[in-house]
Design an enzyme around this catalytic site. Structure first.
Site, PDB file in Angstrom:
ATOM      1  CG  HIS A  41      -1.678  -1.216   0.949  1.00  0.00           C
ATOM      2  ND1 HIS A  41      -3.309  -0.920   0.561  1.00  0.00           N
ATOM      3  CD2 HIS A  41      -1.852  -2.094   1.336  1.00  0.00           C
ATOM      4  CE1 HIS A  41      -4.199  -1.783   0.468  1.00  0.00           C
ATOM      5  NE2 HIS A  41      -2.771  -3.055   0.918  1.00  0.00           N
ATOM      6  CB  SER A  74     -13.189 -14.365 -20.598  1.00  0.00           C
ATOM      7  OG  SER A  74     -12.571 -15.344 -19.465  1.00  0.00           O
ATOM      8  N   GLY A 132      -5.485 -11.369  -5.769  1.00  0.00           N
ATOM      9  CA  GLY A 132      -3.698 -10.646  -5.739  1.00  0.00           C
ATOM     10  C   GLY A 132      -2.841 -10.619  -6.176  1.00  0.00           C
ATOM     11  CG  LEU A 133      -1.347 -14.316  -7.431  1.00  0.00           C
ATOM     12  CD1 LEU A 133      -1.233 -15.656  -7.835  1.00  0.00           C
ATOM     13  CD2 LEU A 133      -0.492 -13.426  -6.584  1.00  0.00           C
ATOM     14  CB  SER A 134      -1.399  -8.108 -10.665  1.00  0.00           C
ATOM     15  OG  SER A 134      -2.079  -6.942  -9.727  1.00  0.00           O
ATOM     16  CB  SER A 135      -5.832 -11.607 -12.877  1.00  0.00           C
ATOM     17  OG  SER A 135      -7.442 -11.566 -11.695  1.00  0.00           O
ATOM     18  CB  SER A 136      -7.237  -6.626 -13.031  1.00  0.00           C
ATOM     19  OG  SER A 136      -6.498  -5.764 -12.047  1.00  0.00           O
ATOM     20  CD  GLU A 168      -7.455  -1.134 -11.471  1.00  0.00           C
ATOM     21  OE1 GLU A 168      -7.160  -1.924 -13.093  1.00  0.00           O
ATOM     22  OE2 GLU A 168      -7.533  -2.150 -10.801  1.00  0.00           O
ATOM     23  CG  ASP A 180      -1.601  -4.412  -8.912  1.00  0.00           C
ATOM     24  OD1 ASP A 180      -0.424  -3.875  -8.003  1.00  0.00           O
ATOM     25  OD2 ASP A 180      -2.462  -4.199  -8.345  1.00  0.00           O
TER      26      ASP A 180
END
Ligand code: GLA
Length: 394
Positions: A41, A74, A132-136, A168, A180
């Site tokens: 953060h 997808s 939490g592994l940043s797929s976005s 984002e 990210d």
């Protein structure tokens, strides 16, 4: 635990593309997800973070269209999108679901370059989604690199990361920092990224995969509060910063203050704001110590910073949960583990452990048993390697 076989996803997205859309073959692209070793953060507080792109991410088969239509599919989500460019405004819509990320990138790309053509795309990922592994960020970056390549616009990696970030924050509406998207866009095999978000400025620091491996532990706890809780933390940090500027020195970012300066303003802040700010300023020091440890290949010292980071994110920043605390405690109880912490925003999802080379299977068995005894569910385990950045495949 051994390396996974080469991904079948490039063939799978190409095959689905042919079935759905027919016509000329699409081009294939990949962008990695990331873990963050330390610097939790800090990105939206102008601090220093230490993420690493991993060898998993999002694959996409993409072909431009002459008209302004966008057709998105997808392999991981049922929702299929078929929308005309004219219907795309400045914000996503609830009914667009996951497709808000690629649509947002298309919108940001249009604003940056003026390119109006639509595209057909099929996406698929081998990262646990929403964990939490940043797929976005990976789906944003893979869309950005595909559009850039297919249009021949030759944006550099920083520009691609910024486009993805704009999608984002502006289009999807999450007030995230830049970590990210930069971690995915600037990934480099065998290196972690030291990203100084205040610039932004960055450098790559070698990570020795023969000394230490990264075990991801998925608590399978959904990150239900991630969006609201995340935006609340961003707002609290902004308020703490305003108070520090009003009563102490006028510095551009919360992460720039020292612990002494913060202590001197303690009485003008509610306790919760003080603790949020204390996490930020102490985490800056932990990132610096972690980088120094990495440079001298001292993985025990690096691990100690991960442990301390987890404690601070749990106690002062309050973004951990029982599942993340138990899984990281169990990992720390293993002699082969250098350190462990939650990764990503927190509130559920995944934690990481730095494990002595070759010991991940034994650690996973012990951590899994302790976690199952407490929660009645087996966590998921995955061994991640330092990955490369995004690009076209084949
Ligand atoms: C999420 C956000 C990032 C960062 C982390 C916490 O992953 O998308 O920008 O703030 O949380 O370190």
């Amino acid at each position: 635990m051994t390396a996974p076989p080469p991904s079948r996803l490039p063939a799978a997205v190409a095959e689905r593309f042919a079935r759905e859309f027919g016509g000329a073959a699409p081009r294939l692209f990949f962008a990695p997800g990331r873990i963050n070793l330390v610097g939790a953060h800090l990105d939206y507080n102008g601090g220093d973070v230490l993420p690493m792109a991993v060898d998993r991410g999002i694959f996409a088969a993409v072909r431009l269209r002459a008209d302004g239509r966008l057709r998105l599919r997808s392999l991981d989500q049922e929702l299929a999108i078929d929308v005309d460019a004219a219907a795309i405004g400045r914000r996503t819509r609830p009914e667009w679901g996951w497709a808000g990320y690629p649509l947002g990138v298309w919108h940001a790309f249009l604003q940056r370059t003026g390119a109006t053509a639509g595209f057909d795309a099929v996406f698929a990922g081998d990262l646990p989604m929403a964990s939490g592994l940043s797929s976005s960020a990976a789906i944003e970056v893979v869309t950005a690199i595909a559009l850039d390549t297919l249009h021949g616009t030759r944006l550099d990696r920083q520009q691609l990361a910024l486009l993805a970030h704009r999608a984002e924050t502006g289009f999807v509406g999450v007030r995230c920092g830049i970590m990210d998207q930069f971690a995915s866009a600037l990934g480099r095999a065998g290196q972690v990224l030291l990203l100084r978000c205040a610039g932004p400025r960055w450098e790559h620091v070698p990570f020795d995969p023969s000394a230490c491996e990264v075990l991801v532990m998925d608590t399978r706890k959904p990150r239900l509060l991630a969006k609201s809780g995340f935006n609340e933390r961003v707002a609290q940090c902004a308020t703490a910063h305003e108070l520090l500027r009003a009563h102490g020195r006028d510095l551009p970012h919360l992460a720039a203050y020292s612990l002494d300066e913060l202590e001197r303003c303690r009485e003008v802040m509610e306790d919760v704001l003080f603790r949020r700010a204390r996490h930020v300023v102490t985490e800056m020091a932990r990132t610096a110590l972690a980088v120094a440890a990495l440079r001298r290949h001292d993985y025990a010292a690096l691990g100690a910073q991960l442990d301390a980071s987890h404690r601070s994110t749990a106690a002062d920043f309050e973004v951990s949960c029982d599942e993340l605390d138990v899984v990281t405690d169990a990992a720390r109880g293993c002699d082969e583990v250098f350190g462990a912490r939650l990764t990503g925003a927190g509130f559920g999802g995944c934690a990481i452990a730095l494990v002595r080379q070759g010991a991940s299977a034994a650690v996973a068995a012990r951590v899994g048993a302790a976690f199952a005894a407490r929660f009645g569910v087996q966590p998921g385990f995955d061994l991640l390697r330092v990955g490369n950045g995004p690009g076209e495949l084949g």
